[in-house]
Design a protein around this motif. Structure first.
Motif, short mmCIF file in Angstrom:
data_model
loop_
_atom_site.label_atom_id
_atom_site.label_comp_id
_atom_site.label_asym_id
_atom_site.label_seq_id
_atom_site.Cartn_x
_atom_site.Cartn_y
_atom_site.Cartn_z
N ILE A 1 -9.72 24.92 -28.73
CA ILE A 1 -10.97 24.68 -28.12
C ILE A 1 -11.79 23.59 -29.49
N LEU A 2 -11.78 24.21 -30.45
CA LEU A 2 -12.55 23.43 -31.66
C LEU A 2 -11.73 21.85 -32.01
N ARG B 1 -10.20 20.27 -29.83
CA ARG B 1 -10.45 19.27 -28.63
C ARG B 1 -11.81 18.77 -28.78
N GLN B 2 -12.88 19.69 -29.24
CA GLN B 2 -14.16 19.18 -29.48
C GLN B 2 -14.45 18.24 -30.58
N HIS C 1 -12.11 16.01 -31.43
CA HIS C 1 -11.08 15.02 -31.12
C HIS C 1 -10.15 14.94 -32.01
#
Lengths: 291, 289
Positions: free
Chosen positions: A141-142, A144-145, A147
């Motif tokens: 999730i990190l 992904r945030q 990029h």
């Protein structure tokens, strides 16, 4: 016929016992190694078979006709070469970074006593045992945030932590074996501690650095879950997920190509290991055996 | 003095920073996710108290996964320990080309695990697998079986894969331990008339106790976390027969995107691992003195 002298009989029976012992040892060795090696023989044999023989004659022991066709297919597959290149880049970078970090930290843990140093060392080792799927959950999730999905840095920084805790312990073990007088002499001659470390101590820690490099390389080369999750584009994929997504179709599996690919991706680890196994053995057992 | 302190911090901090970022931060964040209904598909992300845990404890899959994880962590370890110890004892005899044979024995551990997984999947395949050919040839089975697709056989095959893969690790550690045992003690025991069996149980095993503890606990921990050997072979199937915590968290998080639930499973899993880790650390640090 006169009876043999007692000493001769004794010597003979002793020699016979020794011969028997030898035969037993090699027979046991053969049986025990067969368990480990038959599957590997099957991997090799299959990679030299034709697809037809695998289906028509699944029990064929020797590959006949013997063919390199599967290897040609795999090596001419541009995807395979991309995965191989990606795996090499990520794991070599991981090795280098792990060696640098473990060298510095392991040296300091060897030379300095500070409050809580034993607790900190144990804590570092404990982090190696945490369930990686749980960590991956939040990191996914990190990343992904940020990029960072489908990038080398996300994979490399993750892989570094696979081997780092154990590597710090290994380097501390090796540094403990280097006498402190050596760098003290260099420091009296005007070197700073860092200079003494790099010029005098590092050359003596080469076996430890090789062990760490090897250990971290193997740990990363083995990973499936992280690379499967953190990359999705074909151009960034590593070997293990590449395997799953390339050769195993829903309706048919190209077993000979899968096995040829398996042999090819095993070569780096087997080669590195064969050349350097004594360093790794030394490293793995440095903490475990002594004491 | 100041310089020494700066050196100490400068050398230890980079390693700690990486571990903090990739291990500690995500660990804390995952634990906090377990208290939410975070779901990437439904887009929910709000505090949910212990709701995830109460659904977890009433989910039959939880008990299946727990049992599978425990059985697959311990069973194969025991088998691999016995075989690895046997290999180590034989390789410790005076044999020619010992390092060559040791190198061969290490191969199952050195080849990548994804390769191991596919190799066994191939060997246990119903239509092209050699295992069926051999068992039919010996008259043990009448027709080929889909070993990895049957709920009764799949866990055994997965267990065999684990064991095969980790025999070399035990061999390596125990052989190193055997070579560090003092030869004098063994010889004195022989002179005193100890049989090899007595020698084994009264001298060798006690002498290797620490290395045995460390390597068995380490393997149990690794098995607890293993994903690479199961996922390509069974995906946790058939019908959850080989679903372990590692597989289940992966499925919940990255196939169902049910982050809160996956995190709750992870927290329970973590508690088990912390207990194991405690024993491991005690074994490691107990010997330092």
């Amino acid at each position: 016929m006169s009876a043999l002298s007692p000493t001769l009989t004794l010597r003979r029976s002793r020699r016979r016992a020794r011969v028997w012992h030898g035969v037993m040892v090699y027979a046991l060795l053969a049986i025990l190694l067969a368990f480990s090696l038959l599957p590997i023989y099957w991997l090799l044999a299959t990679s030299f078979k034709t697809r037809f023989d695998i289906f028509a004659n699944p029990g064929q022991f020797f590959p006949f006709p013997f063919t390199l066709h599967a290897y040609q297919q795999v090596l001419s597959d541009p995807h395979f070469l991309t995965y191989f290149k990606n795996s090499l880049i990520v794991n070599l970078a991981t090795s280098l970074i792990t060696v640098a970090l473990a060298l510095l930290a392991g040296y300091s843990f060897s030379r300095f006593r500070f409050r809580g140093n034993q607790a900190l060392l144990l804590f570092i080792l404990a982090t190696q045992m945490f369930p990686s799927a749980v960590l991956l959950l939040s990191l996914y999730i990190l990343f992904r945030q940020l990029h960072l999905l489908n990038t080398y840095p996300a994979l490399i920084i993750s892989y570094v932590t696979f081997g780092l805790p154990f590597s710090i312990w290994m380097m501390k073990g090796f540094a403990d074996g280097v006498p402190e007088e050596i760098e003290q002499a260099a420091m009296i001659d005007g070197c700073s501690r860092m200079q003494a470390l790099l010029r005098v101590v590092v050359p003596m820690l080469v076996p430890g650095m090789i062990a760490v490099a090897l250990f971290s390389f193997l740990a990363g080369w083995n990973d499936l879950m992280w690379s499967l999750t953190l990359t999705s584009s074909t151009s960034m994929r590593l070997i293990p997920p590449g395997f799953i997504l390339t050769y195993v179709g829903q309706f048919q599996t190209y077993w000979n190509q899968l096995m040829a690919g398996s042999v090819l991706v095993s070569i780096p680890t087997v080669a590195v290991f064969t050349l350097l196994q004594r360093y790794l053995v030394q490293g793995l057992t440095s903490g475990g055996v002594k004491g | 003095m100041m310089r020494e302190r700066a050196f100490l911090i400068g050398t230890i901090f980079p390693a700690l920073a990486v571990i903090g970022f990739v291990v500690l931060y995500p660990l804390v964040r995952s634990v906090s996710f377990s208290l939410t209904n975070y779901n990437l598909i439904f887009g929910t992300h709000s505090f949910d108290g212990l709701q995830q845990f109460s659904s977890l404890f009433s989910d039959p899959t939880f008990y299946t996964a727990l049992l599978n994880t425990l059985l697959l962590s311990i069973g194969p370890m025991l088998a691999a320990f016995v075989l690895g110890f046997a290999q180590a004892l034989v390789l410790n005899q005076a044999i020619r080309a010992r390092s060559f044979f040791r190198g061969l024995a290490l191969l199952p551990w050195v080849i990548p695990q994804v390769v191991v997984a596919y190799l066994f999947r191939f060997m246990f395949n119903q239509s092209v697998g050699v295992v069926n050919v051999v068992l039919k040839g010996l008259g043990l089975i009448a027709h080929s079986l889909p070993w990895l697709a049957l709920p009764h056989s799949a866990p055994w095959v997965v267990g065999l894969i684990y064991a095969w893969n980790e025999v070399p690790f035990f061999m390596l550690m125990l052989l190193a331990g055997l070579q560090s045992l003092s030869g004098d003690v063994l010889e004195a025991a022989l002179v005193d008339g100890a049989t090899p069996v007595k020698q084994f149980f009264y001298i060798i095993v006690p002498g290797l106790r620490r290395i045995i503890t460390i390597s068995t606990v380490l393997i149990v921990i690794w098995n607890f976390n293993n994903f690479t050997l199961i996922w390509p072979t069974t995906h946790g199937g058939p019908v959850n027969a080989t679903t372990t915590f590692a597989v289940w968290v992966y499925v919940q998080a990255f196939e169902n995107f049910n982050i809160g639930y996956a995190a709750a499973i992870g927290v329970i899993w973590l508690i088990f691992l912390l207990v194991l880790t405690f024993f491991y650390l005690r074994a490691v640090s107990g010997s330092e003195q």
